[in-house]
Design a protein around this motif. Structure first.
Motif, PDB file in Angstrom:
ATOM      1  N   ASN A 144      74.721 -27.846 -31.163  1.00 13.68           N
ATOM      2  CA  ASN A 144      75.605 -28.429 -29.991  1.00 13.68           C
ATOM      3  C   ASN A 144      75.961 -27.267 -29.248  1.00 13.68           C
ATOM      4  O   ASN A 144      77.384 -26.905 -28.784  1.00 13.68           O
ATOM      5  CB  ASN A 144      76.852 -28.976 -30.512  1.00 13.68           C
ATOM      6  CG  ASN A 144      76.449 -30.345 -31.336  1.00 13.68           C
ATOM      7  OD1 ASN A 144      75.575 -31.020 -30.876  1.00 13.68           O
ATOM      8  ND2 ASN A 144      76.934 -30.636 -32.525  1.00 13.68           N
ATOM      9  N   GLN A 145      75.105 -26.373 -28.788  1.00 11.22           N
ATOM     10  CA  GLN A 145      75.453 -25.380 -28.011  1.00 11.22           C
ATOM     11  C   GLN A 145      74.986 -25.414 -26.447  1.00 11.22           C
ATOM     12  O   GLN A 145      74.070 -26.312 -26.276  1.00 11.22           O
ATOM     13  CB  GLN A 145      74.879 -23.954 -28.504  1.00 11.22           C
ATOM     14  CG  GLN A 145      75.240 -23.350 -29.408  1.00 11.22           C
ATOM     15  CD  GLN A 145      76.666 -22.990 -29.469  1.00 11.22           C
ATOM     16  OE1 GLN A 145      77.120 -22.497 -28.683  1.00 11.22           O
ATOM     17  NE2 GLN A 145      77.603 -23.376 -30.496  1.00 11.22           N
TER      18      GLN A 145
ATOM     19  N   ILE B 105      74.721 -28.873 -20.869  1.00  8.69           N
ATOM     20  CA  ILE B 105      74.059 -30.111 -21.993  1.00  8.69           C
ATOM     21  C   ILE B 105      73.989 -29.530 -23.367  1.00  8.69           C
ATOM     22  O   ILE B 105      73.388 -28.417 -23.366  1.00  8.69           O
ATOM     23  CB  ILE B 105      72.506 -30.558 -21.530  1.00  8.69           C
ATOM     24  CG1 ILE B 105      72.851 -31.371 -20.071  1.00  8.69           C
ATOM     25  CG2 ILE B 105      72.164 -31.488 -22.368  1.00  8.69           C
ATOM     26  CD1 ILE B 105      71.469 -31.853 -19.662  1.00  8.69           C
ATOM     27  N   PRO B 106      74.460 -30.071 -24.180  1.00  9.82           N
ATOM     28  CA  PRO B 106      74.437 -29.360 -25.513  1.00  9.82           C
ATOM     29  C   PRO B 106      73.098 -29.664 -26.306  1.00  9.82           C
ATOM     30  O   PRO B 106      72.666 -30.908 -26.172  1.00  9.82           O
ATOM     31  CB  PRO B 106      75.811 -30.185 -26.388  1.00  9.82           C
ATOM     32  CG  PRO B 106      75.822 -31.502 -25.737  1.00  9.82           C
ATOM     33  CD  PRO B 106      75.505 -31.185 -24.308  1.00  9.82           C
ATOM     34  N   VAL B 107      72.847 -28.834 -27.009  1.00  9.16           N
ATOM     35  CA  VAL B 107      71.388 -28.773 -27.726  1.00  9.16           C
ATOM     36  C   VAL B 107      71.463 -28.086 -29.053  1.00  9.16           C
ATOM     37  O   VAL B 107      72.320 -27.340 -29.214  1.00  9.16           O
ATOM     38  CB  VAL B 107      70.193 -28.255 -27.058  1.00  9.16           C
ATOM     39  CG1 VAL B 107      69.962 -28.896 -25.708  1.00  9.16           C
ATOM     40  CG2 VAL B 107      70.465 -26.869 -26.600  1.00  9.16           C
ATOM     41  N   SER B 108      70.842 -28.767 -29.831  1.00  8.08           N
ATOM     42  CA  SER B 108      70.561 -28.104 -31.287  1.00  8.08           C
ATOM     43  C   SER B 108      69.150 -27.822 -31.338  1.00  8.08           C
ATOM     44  O   SER B 108      68.337 -28.541 -31.075  1.00  8.08           O
ATOM     45  CB  SER B 108      70.997 -29.322 -32.287  1.00  8.08           C
ATOM     46  OG  SER B 108      72.411 -29.536 -32.231  1.00  8.08           O
TER      47      SER B 108
ATOM     48  N   LYS C 297      73.079 -21.288 -22.737  1.00  7.48           N
ATOM     49  CA  LYS C 297      72.926 -20.340 -23.745  1.00  7.48           C
ATOM     50  C   LYS C 297      71.705 -20.196 -24.622  1.00  7.48           C
ATOM     51  O   LYS C 297      71.566 -19.076 -25.023  1.00  7.48           O
ATOM     52  CB  LYS C 297      74.180 -20.506 -24.827  1.00  7.48           C
ATOM     53  CG  LYS C 297      74.483 -19.638 -25.855  1.00  7.48           C
ATOM     54  CD  LYS C 297      75.755 -19.866 -26.530  1.00  7.48           C
ATOM     55  CE  LYS C 297      75.984 -19.003 -27.567  1.00  7.48           C
ATOM     56  NZ  LYS C 297      77.320 -19.066 -28.139  1.00  7.48           N
ATOM     57  N   VAL C 298      71.418 -21.341 -25.113  1.00  9.78           N
ATOM     58  CA  VAL C 298      70.078 -21.359 -25.829  1.00  9.78           C
ATOM     59  C   VAL C 298      68.945 -20.905 -25.044  1.00  9.78           C
ATOM     60  O   VAL C 298      67.941 -20.058 -25.617  1.00  9.78           O
ATOM     61  CB  VAL C 298      69.731 -22.974 -26.392  1.00  9.78           C
ATOM     62  CG1 VAL C 298      68.541 -22.978 -26.898  1.00  9.78           C
ATOM     63  CG2 VAL C 298      70.926 -23.441 -27.071  1.00  9.78           C
ATOM     64  N   LEU C 299      68.694 -21.344 -23.790  1.00 15.14           N
ATOM     65  CA  LEU C 299      67.410 -20.712 -23.085  1.00 15.14           C
ATOM     66  C   LEU C 299      67.682 -19.399 -22.683  1.00 15.14           C
ATOM     67  O   LEU C 299      66.436 -18.519 -22.599  1.00 15.14           O
ATOM     68  CB  LEU C 299      67.500 -21.500 -21.800  1.00 15.14           C
ATOM     69  CG  LEU C 299      66.999 -23.104 -21.810  1.00 15.14           C
ATOM     70  CD1 LEU C 299      67.021 -23.654 -20.513  1.00 15.14           C
ATOM     71  CD2 LEU C 299      65.680 -23.175 -22.352  1.00 15.14           C
TER      72      LEU C 299
END
Length: 73
Positions: A36-37, A62-65, A41-43
């Motif tokens: 849920n970040q 958009i939150p991703v895991s 930030k993930v990219l």
């Protein structure tokens, strides 16, 4: 005593070479474990670890895991 010094030098050189190879072999691979970040930030983490540029049209919040270990970007 005279033979020990070259053997110790060779052993030290082999140890350094092994560490260098492990760093080189893992260069550009991505390891992430996020929950849920924000996608931005993930990219950014994938881009930094993989040494690539990433462009996205997704909303940055958009939150991703994602959980990956030593994979190419």
């Amino acid at each position: 005593m005279d033979r020990r010094l070259p053997l110790l030098g060779l052993l030290a050189l082999l140890a350094i070479a092994r560490v260098a190879w492990q760093v080189y072999a893992g260069w550009g691979l991505v390891t992430l474990d996020v929950r849920n970040q924000p996608v931005a930030k993930v990219l950014a983490a994938i881009s930094r670890q993989g040494g690539i540029d990433i462009a996205s049209t997704l909303a940055p919040s958009i939150p991703v895991s994602l959980k990956v270990k030593r994979v190419p970007p």
